[in-house]
Scaffold this active site. Structure first.
Site, PDB file in Angstrom:
ATOM      1  N   TYR A 181      -2.252  -0.379  10.200  1.00 16.13           N
ATOM      2  CA  TYR A 181      -2.260  -0.723   8.780  1.00 16.13           C
ATOM      3  C   TYR A 181      -0.981  -0.244   8.099  1.00 16.13           C
ATOM      4  O   TYR A 181      -0.316  -1.004   7.379  1.00 16.13           O
ATOM      5  CB  TYR A 181      -3.493  -0.118   8.098  1.00 16.13           C
ATOM      6  CG  TYR A 181      -3.595  -0.439   6.636  1.00 16.13           C
ATOM      7  CD1 TYR A 181      -3.976  -1.704   6.207  1.00 16.13           C
ATOM      8  CD2 TYR A 181      -3.308   0.519   5.671  1.00 16.13           C
ATOM      9  CE1 TYR A 181      -4.074  -2.007   4.863  1.00 16.13           C
ATOM     10  CE2 TYR A 181      -3.408   0.227   4.321  1.00 16.13           C
ATOM     11  CZ  TYR A 181      -3.784  -1.034   3.920  1.00 16.13           C
ATOM     12  OH  TYR A 181      -3.872  -1.337   2.594  1.00 16.13           O
TER      13      TYR A 181
ATOM     14  N   SER B  74       0.843  -1.190   0.000  1.00 19.68           N
ATOM     15  CA  SER B  74       0.000   0.000   0.000  1.00 19.68           C
ATOM     16  C   SER B  74       0.875   1.235   0.000  1.00 19.68           C
ATOM     17  O   SER B  74       1.949   1.248   0.625  1.00 19.68           O
ATOM     18  CB  SER B  74      -0.899   0.033   1.237  1.00 19.68           C
ATOM     19  OG  SER B  74      -1.573   1.282   1.335  1.00 19.68           O
TER      20      SER B  74
END
Length: 195
Positions: free
Chosen positions: A104, A90
């Site tokens: 995350y 990501s």
């Protein structure tokens, strides 16, 4: 099949190391070997650090980091010279511009170090290891028409979500022969989110 290809689906919980290994072993048995591994499973839990449940932290690590290591280790038992390992990371590994994303972002940052280390370990076998780091992509997990999505667009140079095929094309490049000299890389496909 009509075009001469073969495909098979295997069901496994990415957080269950034994299940992941069984699925990879079954794929290798069915197809004879593993040439390309794409680690695409991921979870997203958001919340401030002071109230973030430890269970969500553990699941984030189990799926976003540990499962990648487990799958790579299992695939390597069936992968010959010149294989490919590609992780879907990501852009939040490089930029976390809103609150609640610490766990995350940490999990996706961990993939960068894992990829760099694995690239060194596997280089002598001609196996490349890379991350594709998408920005917002129009998927069930992060639909383009959500309120959250609109807030992300203001952070980007290209103010829209990616189409899944825009991410898939980078994965296809890394899986192909043209990318034989690309390894240890984390490549943003993020519309300028991290720019």
């Amino acid at each position: 099949q009509a075009a001469g290809g073969r495909a098979r689906a295997y069901h496994a919980d990415a957080a269950d190391a034994a299940a992941v290994t069984r699925a990879i072993d079954a794929a290798a048995a069915d197809f004879g070997r593993i040439d390309i591994l794409v680690n695409n499973a991921g979870v997203l839990f958001l919340g401030p650090v002071d109230t973030f449940p430890l269970e969500d932290f553990d699941k984030t690590l189990a799926v976003n980091v540990r499962a990648v290591f487990v799958a790579a280790k299992a695939a390597l038992a069936h992968m010959g010279q010149g294989g490919r390992i590609i992780n879907i990371g990501s852009t939040n590994a490089d930029r976390m511009p809103f609150p609640g994303g610490a766990a995350y972002a940490m999990s996706k940052s961990a993939l960068k170090g894992l990829v760099q280390g694995m690239a060194r370990d596997l280089g002598p076998k001609g196996i490349t290891v890379n991350n594709v780091q998408p920005g917002p992509v129009n998927t069930d997990m992060n639909p383009e028409d959500s309120e959250f999505a609109a807030s992300l667009h203001g952070l980007m140079a290209l103010q829209r979500h990616a189409h899944p095929d825009e991410i898939a094309s980078m994965v296809a490049y890394l899986a192909g022969p043209e990318a034989g000299f690309v390894t240890g890389a984390s490549l943003n496909v993020d519309g300028g989110f991290a720019a």
